[in-house]
Design an enzyme around this catalytic site. Structure first.
Site, PDB file in Angstrom:
ATOM      1  N   GLU A  15      -0.879  -8.694   4.426  1.00 27.46           N
ATOM      2  CA  GLU A  15      -0.734  -8.549   6.118  1.00 27.46           C
ATOM      3  C   GLU A  15      -2.347  -7.697   7.227  1.00 27.46           C
ATOM      4  OE1 GLU A  15      -0.661  -5.879   5.082  1.00 27.46           O
ATOM      5  OE2 GLU A  15      -0.778  -4.693   5.714  1.00 27.46           O
TER       6      GLU A  15
ATOM      7  N   CYS B 216       0.874  -1.106  -0.096  1.00 31.96           N
ATOM      8  CA  CYS B 216      -0.023   0.072  -0.211  1.00 31.96           C
ATOM      9  C   CYS B 216       1.196   1.133   0.132  1.00 31.96           C
ATOM     10  CB  CYS B 216      -0.628  -0.072   0.943  1.00 31.96           C
ATOM     11  SG  CYS B 216      -2.302   1.175   1.209  1.00 31.96           S
TER      12      CYS B 216
ATOM     13  N   HIS C 164      -3.441  -5.528   0.624  1.00 32.84           N
ATOM     14  CA  HIS C 164      -2.667  -5.738   2.154  1.00 32.84           C
ATOM     15  C   HIS C 164      -2.238  -7.300   2.454  1.00 32.84           C
ATOM     16  CE1 HIS C 164      -2.368  -1.409   3.637  1.00 32.84           C
ATOM     17  NE2 HIS C 164      -3.598  -1.635   2.515  1.00 32.84           N
TER      18      HIS C 164
END
Lengths: 273, 992
Positions: A235, A104, A233
């Site tokens: 994560e 990002c 993302h």
């Protein structure tokens, strides 16, 4: 020897905690969240690590365009009492064979620094950018991504498709010119593209392509496959309970995002230790 | 020397901002234009060579792939109109601050203090508009004249060699620094009130006289002479007192004496609403808890409860109504980053893990003429939404829960509730983290942003109605990044045990933060000239009272101060020693060594005389609605789903990051298409643990039109219902009450004040009754009491509104439940009894009625049901669960069906009900404590066993296609619809 990951924080990053946790789940022996001031004070050194994480966030509030002010900082900031540029440490880290993942805002930073696409190992010239979504708004939604298995990207080996959240207002990938796009394709540097729910054809249709990226590009790597940036993302999906429909679907315990970090750890163990 | 760098998109690049503005020009102003483009302008107020300017432009300012630029000449061409919009002097310019930092890095030198960068934007319009239209767009869409100025140029006036001459918004220097005025209070009562009104002190006569008496006391004046003061209070003292004694800070209405008379004329004297109903209920609940998991209530910036053995949770909800009325974006942004500092400044400081936000607006489609000084509700809606977006997203805190309530009485003042939760280790440095310690001799340290004139009189301003002279300086713009840097630094400092006490600078600025902290040591000595300023020219009282954002005040011991300041410097955060905490008993303030304020701490904090107020309750009688129940409820169901208070809020929700920090479990939008409305949020703050935090709320101002007692009861019930619907543990949940009222003090201007105060009393009575019944202790709260608008003859008062927020725990998030139906064949249950309670309902409102039969809450029955439902969820017997609230059973059923992408077949004859003979009443009644639950056929028996003794009934089943069928009391179908079509209707209203 230990596999070591560093997650750089500060000036508006906000995904460092889960990114560090993803590194742990991926199998790194040591994971440090390091505030950028610790690098600038020479207390921590990039060279001591194998895997550099640039987490998502709003660096400097994205006030001059996403990650722009921080790209400027990294290019000009000097390590205390040494006269060395922080950016030179980045370049040395790359030369030593380290891995970099930008997610990002971290991807935006890599592109604006010139680390990506990094044609011909020239990591200092900006060839593309990430700019405002066509919708003109920040959006949080999950996207279907098809992985280019021909890509040299070390992070996506063995992954064909992946479902992840995007959370950005400036994720539209734009290239300097057609030549850049051609080169990205011919070098298989386009790692992941937005698709409809079937993970088949890359799509320009909103909301599957959430930002209007050219050729539905969601993530790119350099020619070595060691520098990788992506808007979604990984994560953000470490456990099945992160999945937006986990109460309806049977899902494996581990979230799909972990695989990206596991590939990084595997690569480090096999190649850098 | 002043330079301008203009940056725009290359002609081939899509300008998303321009397209959005073009769309709004048409949607909101019916102005059709061909093209709108944006140019960003950086005005650099410093001496720079052309080469330096070029390096700055090509470095941080311009993205070479998509942008081009011009230095000291205009970039715009081929246009009809240019509107350039920039900030007024002194308004926070975040981009300007970042630009200045960036250019310092490029040039390798730090600019002088007075060398600033100012930003503005140009809106370049191609289109045939009149000047009048351009002016309307400027004031109605692009610029807020309170904080921004704009310049309009037509192509005929354009000199392409010069561009636009825009004044540089420097703050005008004056030579008043250090000037202190004295105020003679030895005057008549009339003159006292004049002093209060002219100074925006918002103090009443009694309070002004208390000041007068204080200064007349000889022992006081003798002491004052010793420090160089006299028989007059300084402006620093008066301002500090007015702020400390403001309604906003002292909650004088909640702490005053009320003579309450009920409908039968029985009188009751209430010494303090807060002590009698709120504090007392929490104390009772805590005393009865087997293990008291409340750690810190009512004494700090936020409440603290235990999460598990090692961690505690912190929660606070605030309102930011008045500033949001004037500048929706800045007001809401400051609201969210402001409430962030509450949990952050609680105990030794917590890490922030979620935001919530609840807004009350007038209809965005409001079409009557607007009274003066009010912004159109759609503009408020979009500005507030954007402010919370920037505040939350840029701070990296997920916005997990919220709602929007519409009622045209919120035209006069929108309500903007912002809440934040945090987590902290229960012990820090060997001490409980929720405690604060200060010793005399500790340094007063301010850290974070600098002080300007921003937000001066915010506390006193919000203690008043919105009127003609409401001060523009009361508005501030938050800076999430300065705050993020500061919180990053302070969490490091906390974990290194470098400070003992922390609190935030919110309303009242240093006066409030230092004043409150000084109570712990018994005094302070504060040196105002040491405070870092944004610009020169502030008077001492302005420095003391400024509400400039992003600042925390700390107590740092002499042993730790060097380490603290060194860490601040390393992490690029400003930290300044402003004085010391003492045990002198005095709030002592100096400027350049001269005493400018010296007040007795006891008088400062406790000298405010209590208010005495009258409250008289009268049961309102609304006309009883009379109309026939429609044979076919399908059209009314569609109409209900499209209503503002029921329809999808997805367009807002998607613009908030609700997943950052990686612990999202139950998102605001759930179901097969990720669009069903969640009842509550579940997050996992510790990624290695399966323990979760559940957050939800209840708010139902419409019921207050009938009786605020039941409004409060229903709000508490709704919050808990939502909480239980996702699996929250009903034995480990705490509440926060936020009262927003219209002026409840009777006066000539406010003839129904006694009734409004009675409404407040009744809401508090219900708060006591139901929080104790449910054993949900309030751990913190806030009130905002003057939500009225009055200009000329026009008065608009908000409906009395309470937001009841709850935060609690789910032991294992894997057992959480969402509201979408899951499988065809699943059995649909109705939990709870439906009564004829359409008073104040959405259904009546859709037909123009209020009615009288308001929903009431049977606390003990509801409590038993919630406990049983929680057991069923822990046994994983529940496939889906959705609470029935606005729109009752009908709306809840439709939402669950379309969120699951399936249909339902339901028979109203099976719904547990009392005293209902009409299908529409049964379908739309908003009786409290009810759920729609679906259960897999294989779990039916176990579910029945678990729910034994509670009102449940099987009312139908989930069907495989999308048909939505409801059989009525006569045995014939009263709804035949397609759940996908219902979804479409539900999603259409606010899809902008």
């Amino acid at each position: 020897m230990k596999t070591k990951a560093i997650v750089i924080s500060g000036n508006g990053t906000n995904c460092e905690m889960e990114m560090a946790y993803a590194c742990e789940l991926g199998g790194f022996d040591q994971v440090d969240i390091v505030h950028i001031s610790e690098l600038l004070y020479g207390e921590k050194k990039l060279n001591d690590y194998h895997f550099l994480n640039l987490p998502g966030g709003f660096l400097d509030g994205d006030d001059l365009g996403s990650a722009k002010a921080n790209a400027n900082r990294i290019k000009h900031a000097v390590i205390n009492n040494t006269g060395e540029l922080l950016f030179d440490h980045f370049l040395q880290f790359i030369q030593q064979g380290g891995l970099i993942l930008g997610v990002c805002n971290g991807f935006q930073l890599m592109v604006k620094l010139g680390l990506l696409p990094g044609f011909d190992q020239e990591y200092t010239v900006q060839r593309a950018t990430l700019t405002f979504n066509d919708s003109g708004r920040f959006e949080d939604r999950w996207v279907y991504l098809k992985i280019n298995e021909a890509s040299p990207c070390v992070f996506t080996r063995g992954i064909e498709k992946i479902y992840l959240p995007v959370r950005h207002g400036e994720g539209k990938f734009v290239v300097e010119n057609e030549g850049v796009l051609k080169k990205l394709h011919s070098h298989a540097q386009i790692v992941m593209r937005y698709t409809r729910t079937d993970y088949k054809e890359a799509t320009g249709d909103y909301p599957f392509n959430p930002n209007g990226s050219v050729d539905a590009i969601a993530g790119v790597c350099d020619e070595s496959g060691r520098m990788f940036g992506m808007m979604p993302h990984p994560e953000g999906y470490l456990h099945y309970s992160n999945h937006p429909r986990w109460t309806r679907e049977r899902l494996p315990e581990e979230g799909a995002g972990v695989s990206i970090f596991r590939n990084a750890a595997r690569y480090v163990r096999h190649t850098l230790l | 020397m002043v330079h301008r760098i203009e940056v725009g998109f290359k002609p081939s690049v899509r300008d998303a901002w321009g397209e959005k503005v073009k769309g709004k020009m048409w949607d909101d102003f019916h102005c059709r234009v061909d093209r709108v483009q944006r140019i960003d302008v950086y005005t650099l107020d410093m001496v720079l060579s052309f080469d330096e300017l070029k390096r700055i432009a090509e470095g941080p300012f311009v993205d070479p792939i998509i942008q081009h630029y011009a230095i000291d000449k205009p970039l715009a061409r081929d246009f009809d109109w240019i509107i350039e919009i920039g900030f007024r002097p002194g308004v926070t310019d975040n981009v300007g601050r970042t630009s200045r930092e960036a250019l310092a890095l490029v040039l390798g030198k730090t600019p002088q203090d007075e060398e600033k960068v100012y930003t503005s934007k140009q809106c370049i319009i191609q289109g045939d508009l009149s000047r009048k239209e351009v002016e309307t767009i400027s004031t109605g869409l692009l610029a807020n004249e309170l904080i921004e100025r704009f310049t309009i140029v037509h192509k005929s006036e354009w000199d392409p060699s010069r561009g636009i001459d825009i004044p540089v918004p420097r703050v005008k220097e004056n030579n008043l620094s250090g000037e202190v005025a004295e105020v003679d209070l030895n005057v008549t009562d009339e003159e006292l009130m004049e002093i209060s009104q002219k100074g925006v002190l918002a103090l009443n006569l009694n309070e002004m006289k208390a000041l007068q008496n204080y200064i007349r006391d000889e022992t006081v004046t003798n002491k004052r002479r010793e420090v160089g003061l006299g028989e007059r209070l300084t402006d620093v003292e008066i301002e500090a007192l007015a702020q400390t004694w403001s309604e906003h800070c002292k909650h004088k209405i909640f702490n005053g004496i009320i003579h309450y008379q009920d409908e039968e004329g029985t009188e009751r004297v209430i010494e303090s609403l807060f002590d009698t109903f709120i504090r007392a209920s929490t104390e009772k609940i805590r005393a009865d808890l087997p293990e008291d998991w409340c750690l810190s209530v009512f004494v700090d910036n936020a409440g603290v409860i235990a999460f598990n053995r090692d961690y505690s949770l912190v929660f606070k909800v605030e309102t930011h109504n008045s500033p949001s009325a004037l500048d929706p974006y800045g007001g809401a942004l400051t609201g969210i980053v402001g409430v962030n500092r509450d949990p952050f400044g609680t105990g030794k400081g917590s890490k922030l893990i979620f935001n919530t936000d609840v807004f009350c607006f007038a209809s965005p489609f409001y079409s009557d003429p607007l009274p003066p000084r009010l912004l159109h509700p759609k503009r408020i809606y979009e500005g507030v939404r954007e402010g919370v977006e920037h505040g939350g997203n840029k701070s990296g805190i997920p916005t997990v829960n919220g709602s929007i309530v519409f009622d045209d009485r919120f035209l006069g003042k929108p309500l903007v509730y912002c809440g934040t939760g945090g987590i902290m280790p229960r012990m820090l440095g060997g001490k409980p983290s929720h405690t604060k310690n200060i010793s005399p001799g500790d340094f007063i340290v301010m850290t974070g942003g600098r002080i300007g004139k921003d937000g001066i009189h915010g506390a006193t301003f919000s203690s008043e109605e919105l009127h003609e002279d409401s001060p523009a300086t009361a508005v501030q713009i938050g800076d999430p990044i300065t705050q993020k840097r500061m919180t990053d630094f302070l969490l490091h400092a906390r974990d290194a045990h470098l400070y003992d006490c922390i609190t935030d600078n919110g309303a009242g600025g240093l006066s409030s933060s230092v004043g409150e902290m000084a109570e712990k040591s018994g005094g302070c000595e504060l040196h105002l000239e040491k405070a870092p300023l944004k610009y020169t020219g502030l008077k001492p009282w302005e420095i003391l009272l400024s509400e400039a954002q992003e600042r925390m005040t700390l107590a740092v011991s002499p042993q730790k101060i060097n380490a603290f300041l060194a860490l601040a410097e390393k992490m690029n955060v400003e930290a300044t020693v402003l004085g010391t905490f003492t045990d002198s008993g005095m709030f002592h303030v100096l400027y350049d060594g001269r005493t400018v304020a010296c007040l007795d701490m006891t008088f400062f904090h406790q000298g405010v005389p209590p208010l005495t107020m009258e409250a008289r309750w009268k049961v309102p009688q609304h006309e009883e609605p009379h109309f026939d129940s429609p044979r076919d409820l399908t059209p009314s169901l569609q109409k209900m789903l499209a209503r503002l208070n029921i329809c999808s809020k997805e367009s807002v929700i998607r613009q908030y990051d609700h997943e950052v920090q990686g612990g999202s479990v139950v998102k605001p939008l759930v179901g097969v298409c990720d669009d069903g409305p969640s009842d509550a949020a579940v997050i996992r703050p510790l990624l290695e643990s399966m323990e979760g935090v559940v957050v939800s709320h209840g708010i139902c101002p419409r019921y207050g039109d009938i009786d605020t007692y039941h409004m409060m009861a229903c709000a508490i019930d709704e919050a808990l219902r939502n909480y239980c619907a996702v699996g929250g543990n009903p034995n480990h949940v705490a509440g926060i009450d936020n009262f927003c009222w219209c002026d409840p003090i009777a006066s000539d201007k406010n003839p129904d004040g006694e009734y409004k105060l009675a409404q407040l009393v009744r809401a508090n009575m219900a708060l006591y009754d139901y929080t104790t019944c449910f054993a949900v202790p309030c751990i913190s709260g806030k009130d905002s009491m003057k939500n009225d608008y009055r200009i000329g003859d026009k008065k608009i008062s908000i409906p009395p509104t309470v937001l009841f927020s709850v935060m609690g725990k789910v032991d294992d998030i894997r057992k959480a439940v969402t509201m979408d139906v899951k499988q065809p064949g699943d059995v649909i249950y109705m939990l709870g009894t439906t009564y004829d309670q359409l008073g104040g309902s959405e259904y009546y409102a859709s037909l123009g009625w209020v009615g009288n039969g308001v929903p009431t809450v049977d606390g003990p029955r509801a409590k038993g049901l919630y406990q049983a439902l929680n057991r069923a969820m822990n046994l994983e017997l529940v496939a889906s669960c959705h609470d029935c609230s606005d729109g009752g059973l009908g709306v809840a059923l439709a939402e669950s069906a379309f969120a699951g992408g399936l249909g339902v077949a339901v028979d109203l004859r099976k719904v547990p009900a009392e005293g209902i003979a009409r299908d529409d009443t049964l379908f739309y009644s908003e009786s409290a404590s009810r759920f729609i639950v679906t259960v897999s056929p294989s779990n039916k028996e176990a579910f029945h066993d678990t729910m034994k003794g509670h009102t449940i009934a099987e009312i139908g089943s989930v069907v495989a296609d999308s048909t939505f069928t409801v059989v009525g009391l006569q045995g014939t179908a009263v709804v035949k619809a397609d759940s996908n079509e219902l979804r479409d209707v539900w999603k259409r209203t606010l899809a902008f």
